[in-house]
Design a protein around this motif. Structure first.
Motif, PDB file in Angstrom:
ATOM      1  N   ASP A  88       0.813  -1.222   0.000  1.00  0.00           N
ATOM      2  CA  ASP A  88       0.000   0.000   0.000  1.00  0.00           C
ATOM      3  C   ASP A  88       0.843   1.267   0.000  1.00  0.00           C
ATOM      4  N   THR A  89       2.090   1.196   0.469  1.00  0.00           N
ATOM      5  CA  THR A  89       2.934   2.395   0.497  1.00  0.00           C
ATOM      6  C   THR A  89       3.306   2.868  -0.902  1.00  0.00           C
ATOM      7  N   VAL A  90       3.116   1.988  -1.907  1.00  0.00           N
ATOM      8  CA  VAL A  90       3.403   2.392  -3.291  1.00  0.00           C
ATOM      9  C   VAL A  90       2.193   2.162  -4.189  1.00  0.00           C
ATOM     10  N   SER A  91       1.000   2.090  -3.577  1.00  0.00           N
ATOM     11  CA  SER A  91      -0.229   1.882  -4.338  1.00  0.00           C
ATOM     12  C   SER A  91      -1.181   3.046  -4.121  1.00  0.00           C
ATOM     13  N   ARG A  92      -2.007   3.288  -5.119  1.00  0.00           N
ATOM     14  CA  ARG A  92      -2.997   4.354  -4.996  1.00  0.00           C
ATOM     15  C   ARG A  92      -4.172   3.926  -4.128  1.00  0.00           C
ATOM     16  N   ALA A  93      -4.543   2.669  -4.205  1.00  0.00           N
ATOM     17  CA  ALA A  93      -5.663   2.137  -3.413  1.00  0.00           C
ATOM     18  C   ALA A  93      -5.133   1.264  -2.288  1.00  0.00           C
ATOM     19  N   SER A  94      -5.921   1.153  -1.231  1.00  0.00           N
ATOM     20  CA  SER A  94      -5.504   0.360  -0.075  1.00  0.00           C
ATOM     21  C   SER A  94      -5.947  -1.086  -0.232  1.00  0.00           C
ATOM     22  N   ASN A  95      -5.000  -1.968  -0.511  1.00  0.00           N
ATOM     23  CA  ASN A  95      -5.301  -3.404  -0.588  1.00  0.00           C
ATOM     24  C   ASN A  95      -5.595  -3.969   0.791  1.00  0.00           C
ATOM     25  N   GLN A  96      -4.920  -3.416   1.796  1.00  0.00           N
ATOM     26  CA  GLN A  96      -5.126  -3.923   3.153  1.00  0.00           C
ATOM     27  C   GLN A  96      -6.549  -3.646   3.624  1.00  0.00           C
ATOM     28  N   ALA A  97      -7.058  -2.464   3.318  1.00  0.00           N
ATOM     29  CA  ALA A  97      -8.417  -2.113   3.752  1.00  0.00           C
ATOM     30  C   ALA A  97      -9.446  -3.057   3.147  1.00  0.00           C
ATOM     31  N   LYS A  98      -9.257  -3.412   1.868  1.00  0.00           N
ATOM     32  CA  LYS A  98     -10.186  -4.337   1.209  1.00  0.00           C
ATOM     33  C   LYS A  98     -10.143  -5.712   1.872  1.00  0.00           C
TER      34      LYS A  98
END
Length: 301
Positions: A88-98
């Protein structure tokens, strides 16, 4: 938007065992007829939904389709979350939140413990994220990319077929087939600018296993360094090559012998120590530093 509502419905059904159409209609502020059409669309997409009639009925996902949370221990789940938070530190969307939404339920909300914190970003976080997203898209759609690349010999416009994003040696790279060099190359993202996603597509090549051995890109034509370092440089030697990488002499100097993949990398690293290092080998590097020091003195005249 409809797609957001469909994703929302799926997320709710993953979180809880059952929900009624009126409840969904109220939550998303649409009619029950709209919810019924949404349910049909979700089923057409391949997600098996079951409708239970009567008291206590509702809509649910068929047994066996959902991930059983009991398959993961707490430590395993936290490891997955830590890894996703790093992405997530290099992503626009939060994969962790999903993922948290999918693993949580009404009765139990899964939350990360943050025992391990991974940050894959760099000083250029926003441009880096933009590059990663663009390259991910190019890999997915099999589109050729162009960019300006800066390296030791200067700079050049490159045209490549991207295959993999790689995080290694504390930096991000794109593994690609370079159409200018007609061979596979690793390009460091922090040296890669003016990235352009073209409309030109490519047919994926079968990458030889040897080309995917990334160590080969940094171990060819080894150059041996033998040098004596001041004790003041000890922390850097430990940080970069480990506590067993050197031996201490009686006068306190630290003897390091290390192989480098390229002369330029070795030169840049050794020169960064200034007067904290005495070069024993190779002789060319010792002569090079003498010339560099002489040039610096002439600049100050």
């Amino acid at each position: 938007m409809k797609i957001d509502r469909l994703i929302g419905i799926i997320t709710i059904l993953l979180q809880q065992d059952k929900i009624t159409a009126p409840e969904l209609a109220e939550r998303f502020e649409v009619s029950r007829r709209t919810i019924n059409r949404d349910i049909e669309d979700i089923c057409k997409a391949g997600i098996p939904l079951i409708t239970h009639q009567g008291y206590g009925g509702g809509i649910s996902i068929a047994d066996g389709y959902k991930i059983d949370k009991s398959l993961f221990t707490e430590d395993e789940l936290q490891t997955i979350l830590a890894g996703l938070k790093g992405i997530d530190t290099v992503s626009r969307a939060s994969n962790q939140a999903k993922l948290l939404d999918k693993f949580s339920s009404k009765a139990h909300r899964v939350s990360p413990k943050d025992t391990i914190i991974i940050d894959l970003a760099s000083h250029y976080q926003i441009p880096l994220t933009q590059k990663i997203e663009a390259i991910k898209q190019a890999i997915s759609t099999q589109n050729i990319i162009r960019f300006q690349y800066y390296y030791q010999r200067g700079e050049q416009r490159r045209k490549v077929e991207p295959y993999h994003l790689v995080f290694k040696w504390s930096a991000w790279y794109v593994f690609a087939y370079c159409l200018d060099r007609m061979d596979y190359r690793l390009f460091k993202l922090n040296r890669l600018w003016d990235l352009e996603l073209t409309e030109e597509s490519y047919l994926p090549r079968t990458v030889p296993p040897a080309k995917l051995n990334l160590e080969n890109y940094f171990t060819t034509n080894k150059i041996h360094l033998k040098a004596l370092f001041s004790p003041a440089a000890k922390y850097r030697l430990i940080e970069e090559y480990g506590i067993d990488s050197f031996s201490a002499r009686e006068n306190g100097e630290l003897l390091l012998e290390q192989d480098f993949a390229s002369y330029e990398n070795m030169r840049e690293w050794v020169f960064s120590f200034g007067d904290l290092v005495r070069i024993l080998e190779p002789a060319d590097l010792r002569d090079d530093r003498y010339r560099a020091a002489k040039a610096i003195l002439q600049m100050d005249d």
